[in-house]
Design a protein around this motif. Structure first.
Motif, PDB file in Angstrom:
ATOM      1  N   ILE A   1      -2.006  -3.763  11.328  1.00 45.97           N
ATOM      2  CA  ILE A   1      -1.882  -4.436  12.622  1.00 45.97           C
ATOM      3  C   ILE A   1      -2.566  -3.623  13.712  1.00 45.97           C
ATOM      4  CG2 ILE A   1      -0.222  -5.117  14.407  1.00 45.97           C
ATOM      5  CD1 ILE A   1       1.688  -5.893  12.120  1.00 45.97           C
ATOM      6  N   PHE A   2      -2.364  -2.299  13.684  1.00 47.04           N
ATOM      7  CA  PHE A   2      -3.038  -1.442  14.662  1.00 47.04           C
ATOM      8  C   PHE A   2      -4.557  -1.548  14.511  1.00 47.04           C
ATOM      9  CE2 PHE A   2       1.055   0.769  15.100  1.00 47.04           C
ATOM     10  CZ  PHE A   2       1.093   0.935  16.472  1.00 47.04           C
ATOM     11  N   GLY A   3      -5.052  -1.594  13.277  1.00 46.29           N
ATOM     12  CA  GLY A   3      -6.487  -1.733  13.058  1.00 46.29           C
ATOM     13  C   GLY A   3      -7.031  -3.048  13.574  1.00 46.29           C
ATOM     14  N   ILE A   4      -6.268  -4.131  13.361  1.00 47.08           N
ATOM     15  CA  ILE A   4      -6.695  -5.442  13.847  1.00 47.08           C
ATOM     16  C   ILE A   4      -6.774  -5.451  15.373  1.00 47.08           C
ATOM     17  CG2 ILE A   4      -5.951  -7.850  14.079  1.00 47.08           C
ATOM     18  CD1 ILE A   4      -4.858  -7.608  11.197  1.00 47.08           C
TER      19      ILE A   4
ATOM     20  N   SER B   1      -8.340  -6.635   6.604  1.00 48.91           N
ATOM     21  CA  SER B   1      -7.238  -5.672   6.732  1.00 48.91           C
ATOM     22  C   SER B   1      -5.971  -6.174   6.057  1.00 48.91           C
ATOM     23  CB  SER B   1      -6.958  -5.382   8.209  1.00 48.91           C
ATOM     24  OG  SER B   1      -8.003  -4.640   8.788  1.00 48.91           O
ATOM     25  N   GLY B   2      -5.696  -7.459   6.159  1.00 44.98           N
ATOM     26  CA  GLY B   2      -4.506  -7.998   5.518  1.00 44.98           C
ATOM     27  C   GLY B   2      -4.542  -7.833   4.008  1.00 44.98           C
ATOM     28  N   VAL B   3      -5.722  -8.072   3.417  1.00 45.35           N
ATOM     29  CA  VAL B   3      -5.873  -7.911   1.966  1.00 45.35           C
ATOM     30  C   VAL B   3      -5.691  -6.450   1.574  1.00 45.35           C
ATOM     31  CG1 VAL B   3      -7.443  -8.205   0.019  1.00 45.35           C
ATOM     32  CG2 VAL B   3      -7.401  -9.912   1.856  1.00 45.35           C
ATOM     33  N   VAL B   4      -6.332  -5.561   2.339  1.00 47.29           N
ATOM     34  CA  VAL B   4      -6.226  -4.133   2.032  1.00 47.29           C
ATOM     35  C   VAL B   4      -4.779  -3.666   2.134  1.00 47.29           C
ATOM     36  CG1 VAL B   4      -6.856  -1.822   2.816  1.00 47.29           C
ATOM     37  CG2 VAL B   4      -8.599  -3.613   2.708  1.00 47.29           C
ATOM     38  N   ALA B   5      -4.082  -4.078   3.189  1.00 49.82           N
ATOM     39  CA  ALA B   5      -2.701  -3.640   3.387  1.00 49.82           C
ATOM     40  C   ALA B   5      -1.812  -4.070   2.225  1.00 49.82           C
ATOM     41  CB  ALA B   5      -2.160  -4.196   4.703  1.00 49.82           C
ATOM     42  N   SER B   6      -2.059  -5.286   1.704  1.00 47.89           N
ATOM     43  CA  SER B   6      -1.224  -5.774   0.610  1.00 47.89           C
ATOM     44  C   SER B   6      -1.490  -5.045  -0.703  1.00 47.89           C
ATOM     45  CB  SER B   6      -1.452  -7.277   0.419  1.00 47.89           C
ATOM     46  OG  SER B   6      -2.779  -7.525  -0.031  1.00 47.89           O
TER      47      SER B   6
ATOM     48  N   GLY C   1     -15.713  -2.474   5.548  1.00 49.57           N
ATOM     49  CA  GLY C   1     -15.535  -1.051   5.283  1.00 49.57           C
ATOM     50  C   GLY C   1     -14.457  -0.439   6.155  1.00 49.57           C
ATOM     51  N   MET C   2     -14.429  -0.789   7.441  1.00 48.05           N
ATOM     52  CA  MET C   2     -13.431  -0.229   8.347  1.00 48.05           C
ATOM     53  C   MET C   2     -12.024  -0.677   7.986  1.00 48.05           C
ATOM     54  SD  MET C   2     -15.445  -0.496  11.969  1.00 48.05           S
ATOM     55  CE  MET C   2     -13.992  -0.072  12.911  1.00 48.05           C
ATOM     56  N   SER C   3     -11.887  -1.889   7.422  1.00 48.86           N
ATOM     57  CA  SER C   3     -10.560  -2.341   6.986  1.00 48.86           C
ATOM     58  C   SER C   3     -10.023  -1.452   5.873  1.00 48.86           C
ATOM     59  CB  SER C   3     -10.627  -3.796   6.508  1.00 48.86           C
ATOM     60  OG  SER C   3     -11.316  -3.888   5.263  1.00 48.86           O
ATOM     61  N   GLY C   4     -10.929  -0.820   5.130  1.00 50.79           N
ATOM     62  CA  GLY C   4     -10.523   0.096   4.082  1.00 50.79           C
ATOM     63  C   GLY C   4     -10.361   1.520   4.559  1.00 50.79           C
ATOM     64  N   VAL C   5     -10.499   1.749   5.860  1.00 52.57           N
ATOM     65  CA  VAL C   5     -10.357   3.100   6.408  1.00 52.57           C
ATOM     66  C   VAL C   5      -9.049   3.259   7.170  1.00 52.57           C
ATOM     67  CG1 VAL C   5     -11.315   4.798   8.007  1.00 52.57           C
ATOM     68  CG2 VAL C   5     -12.846   3.495   6.518  1.00 52.57           C
ATOM     69  N   TRP C   6      -8.816   2.415   8.185  1.00 51.69           N
ATOM     70  CA  TRP C   6      -7.716   2.673   9.112  1.00 51.69           C
ATOM     71  C   TRP C   6      -6.352   2.651   8.435  1.00 51.69           C
ATOM     72  CZ3 TRP C   6     -10.062   5.032  12.534  1.00 51.69           C
ATOM     73  CH2 TRP C   6     -11.235   4.568  13.138  1.00 51.69           C
TER      74      TRP C   6
ATOM     75  N   ASP D   1      -1.862   5.967   6.271  1.00 50.68           N
ATOM     76  CA  ASP D   1      -0.900   6.019   5.176  1.00 50.68           C
ATOM     77  C   ASP D   1      -0.915   7.409   4.536  1.00 50.68           C
ATOM     78  OD1 ASP D   1       0.600   5.662   2.819  1.00 50.68           O
ATOM     79  OD2 ASP D   1       0.080   3.550   2.746  1.00 50.68           O
ATOM     80  N   LEU D   2      -2.108   7.906   4.208  1.00 48.35           N
ATOM     81  CA  LEU D   2      -2.221   9.229   3.604  1.00 48.35           C
ATOM     82  C   LEU D   2      -1.761  10.328   4.554  1.00 48.35           C
ATOM     83  CD1 LEU D   2      -5.655   8.860   1.791  1.00 48.35           C
ATOM     84  CD2 LEU D   2      -3.492   9.417   0.679  1.00 48.35           C
ATOM     85  N   ALA D   3      -2.076  10.186   5.836  1.00 47.17           N
ATOM     86  CA  ALA D   3      -1.755  11.232   6.808  1.00 47.17           C
ATOM     87  C   ALA D   3      -0.258  11.353   7.045  1.00 47.17           C
ATOM     88  CB  ALA D   3      -2.476  10.973   8.123  1.00 47.17           C
ATOM     89  N   THR D   4       0.487  10.263   6.928  1.00 44.44           N
ATOM     90  CA  THR D   4       1.887  10.283   7.375  1.00 44.44           C
ATOM     91  C   THR D   4       2.906  10.068   6.267  1.00 44.44           C
ATOM     92  OG1 THR D   4       1.905   7.892   7.851  1.00 44.44           O
ATOM     93  CG2 THR D   4       1.163   9.366   9.617  1.00 44.44           C
ATOM     94  N   ARG D   5       2.481   9.654   5.074  1.00 42.34           N
ATOM     95  CA  ARG D   5       3.442   9.260   4.049  1.00 42.34           C
ATOM     96  C   ARG D   5       4.425  10.379   3.720  1.00 42.34           C
ATOM     97  NH1 ARG D   5       3.614   5.684  -0.485  1.00 42.34           N
ATOM     98  NH2 ARG D   5       2.129   4.361   0.632  1.00 42.34           N
TER      99      ARG D   5
END
Length: 540
Positions: A137-140, A320-325, A373-378, A383-387
């Motif tokens: 959502i933040f990326g969108i 982004s929605g696809v990536v998030a899922s 590409g950016m949808s696969g970044v944000w 997620d990796l930084a905060t998990r």
């Protein structure tokens, strides 16, 4: 004890606050020519309207994050929105450049208070397996800010004047303050009750000097600012102070430091700091030359330029929605590497496709690929930084991530600007020599010398650049004058495209490095909806 709040309403409030600050960054650029005309100010003075915002924003992010830990994210968010709203009103009524610069600095303060507060709330209110969708959502919203800024700014300036780009923030800010008190719980996520004042002073001074030097370096030709003070000395002094800050923080780790080193013990967080800094560099490194290309080479107005870029954030929104899922099922690491790789390919395609006589559709595949590409970044990077971070470190983590991304953009502004300037100076002369062959012999050398001198003096790259800066001798035949104007436009447009390609090589190299760094990230621990420590509600 406060009643439990709906986490999605909380997310909406913080997202809209962040969206307001991001939109303001992109919307203001369009208004610069109108502001220069209305306030009768030199262009370099008005540019400080942008720099004051960036300077204050970058310097205060880490301190703001720590204050959020101490007093609660809601309190800092409300203070930030209130400051930003009042500063927007003051920007709108400014009567001279100084007033506008000071008001924009106050806007930067408000934005710095707002930006780091969302991440601590997300880590407290959302289980780890739900955060991928939240980050999407933040990326969108970031994508929407990119596309809406130029287009909305062009519409507002054309119909109501530049002051309304600031006035529109007022009702939004008031609504956000009301919504924050209505929907956002007042949680104390950290346990700190003391602010590390020495750390704040050292970090602020060091960042101020480094960021100021990078922003103003090109303006002073990387030389003397005043008296014996030079840009390199300012930057070195800032670095020395930041080293002193790290040394001081090392000694006070047991006493509520401004920067807890524990946050860097998480390898993924440390790696993602570099990735976000690289993305900050790449985004400005791409769009700075592209903005000039659209308006100065292709002659687009601001609205057309914004619509040309629109497929990029639109593609990012849909993907982004696809990536998030899928991130939770497959893991964030493969998506991050794939996103950075696609982003690099898109940059290469755009650098290869630009031409002096091109059109808006030639770059369409590159923008779509960039958005995907950016949808696969944000989403994966946050997620990796905060998990695996502890909730009490989320505020500090947010401040560090935002600060490093902003510093990436500032470094890009200096580096890309320097490469563009140097390459353009060389290309202008070589293109002028080539095109001068079409002129009568007596006009060839003055034509070449005119562009050589213009390059040395800093050629303005305004919309519709046509070489009119060349000084034509009196009594010149109209046919020759028309030919000179036509060839002057051709020289500039071809020279700029020649200079643009090597400038885009920098962000490509940086993103390639980020993609390689992402391979070193470890898969985050699989955490399901297990009981988590509840944040402490503020005392009523």
């Amino acid at each position: 004890m406060q009643p439990r709040k709906n986490p999605w309403l909380v997310l909406m409030v913080f997202s809209l606050g962040l969206f307001m600050t991001l939109l303001d960054l992109t919307i203001v650029n369009i208004a610069i020519p109108s502001i220069v005309d209305d306030l009768k100010a030199p262009l370099d003075g008005i540019l400080w309207m942008l720099n004051a915002y960036s300077l204050v924003y970058a310097v205060l992010l880490i301190t703001s994050a720590r204050l959020g830990d101490m007093f609660g994210p809601r309190a800092l968010f409300v203070a930030g929105v209130g400051t930003f709203t009042v500063a927007s009103a003051l920007s709108g009524v400014a009567q001279d450049p100084t007033q506008l610069i000071l008001a924009r600095a106050a806007q930067g303060l408000g934005a710095a208070l707002i930006a780091p507060q969302g991440l601590p709330m997300i880590t407290s209110l959302f289980a780890p397996e739900k955060r991928a969708g939240v980050f999407a959502i933040f990326g969108i919203l970031a994508g929407l800010a990119v596309v809406l800024g130029p287009t909305l700014g062009g519409l507002i300036v054309a119909n109501w004047g530049w002051r309304w780009i600031f006035y529109v923030n007022i009702p939004i800010g008031v609504a956000l303050v009301v919504a924050a008190f209505a929907f956002v719980p007042d949680l104390r996520i950290g346990k700190s009750h003391r602010l590390d004042l020495v750390g704040v002073a050292l970090a602020s001074a060091g960042l101020l000097l480094v960021v100021f030097g990078l922003i103003e370096g090109q303006r002073f030709d990387w030389g003397t600012v005043t008296g014996f003070v030079t840009i390199p000395e300012i930057i070195v002094a800032g670095i020395v102070i930041l080293v002193a800050f790290i040394g001081y923080e090392r000694r006070v780790q047991a006493r509520e430091p401004l920067l807890p080193f524990e946050v860097f013990r998480d390898r993924n967080f440390t790696l993602m700091v570099f990735v976000l800094m690289a993305m900050g560099f790449a985004m400005l490194g791409v769009f700075l030359p592209l903005t000039i290309y659209f308006q100065s080479v292709l002659g687009f107005d601001a609205l057309t330029a914004g619509l040309t870029i629109a497929p990029m954030p639109l593609a990012m929104m849909f993907a982004s929605g696809v990536v998030a899922s899928q991130v939770q099922k497959i893991g964030p690491k493969p998506f991050l590497f794939a996103g950075l790789t696609l982003f690099t390919v898109a940059l290469g395609f755009i650098a290869w496709s630009v031409s002096a006589d091109g059109d808006r559709w030639a770059l369409l595949p590159g923008f779509i690929l960039m958005g995907i590409g950016m949808s696969g970044v944000w989403t994966p990077v946050y997620d990796l930084a905060t998990r695996d971070l502890k909730p009490e470190l989320a505020g500090t983590a947010s401040g560090v991530l935002n600060t490093m991304q902003e510093i990436g953009t500032v470094i890009a502004s200096a580096a890309i600007g320097a490469v563009l300037q140097n390459q353009l100076a060389a290309s202008l002369r070589s293109e002028a020599v080539t095109y001068s062959a079409q002129l009568p012999a007596s006009f060839r050398q003055p034509f070449v010398d005119g562009f050589s001198n213009a390059a040395k003096q800093g050629l303005e790259v305004g919309a519709g650049q046509n070489g009119a800066a060349l000084q034509l001798p009196p009594g010149i035949p109209q046919s020759v004058a028309d030919q000179l104007a036509q060839l002057g436009h051709a020289v500039f447009t071809h020279a700029f495209v020649d200079a643009m390609r090597p400038s885009m090589a920098l962000p490509i190299a940086i993103v390639v490095a980020a993609a390689l760094v992402s391979l070193a990230a470890r898969a985050p621990r699989r955490v399901r909806s297990e009981p988590r420590p509840e944040p402490v509600p503020a005392a009523s």
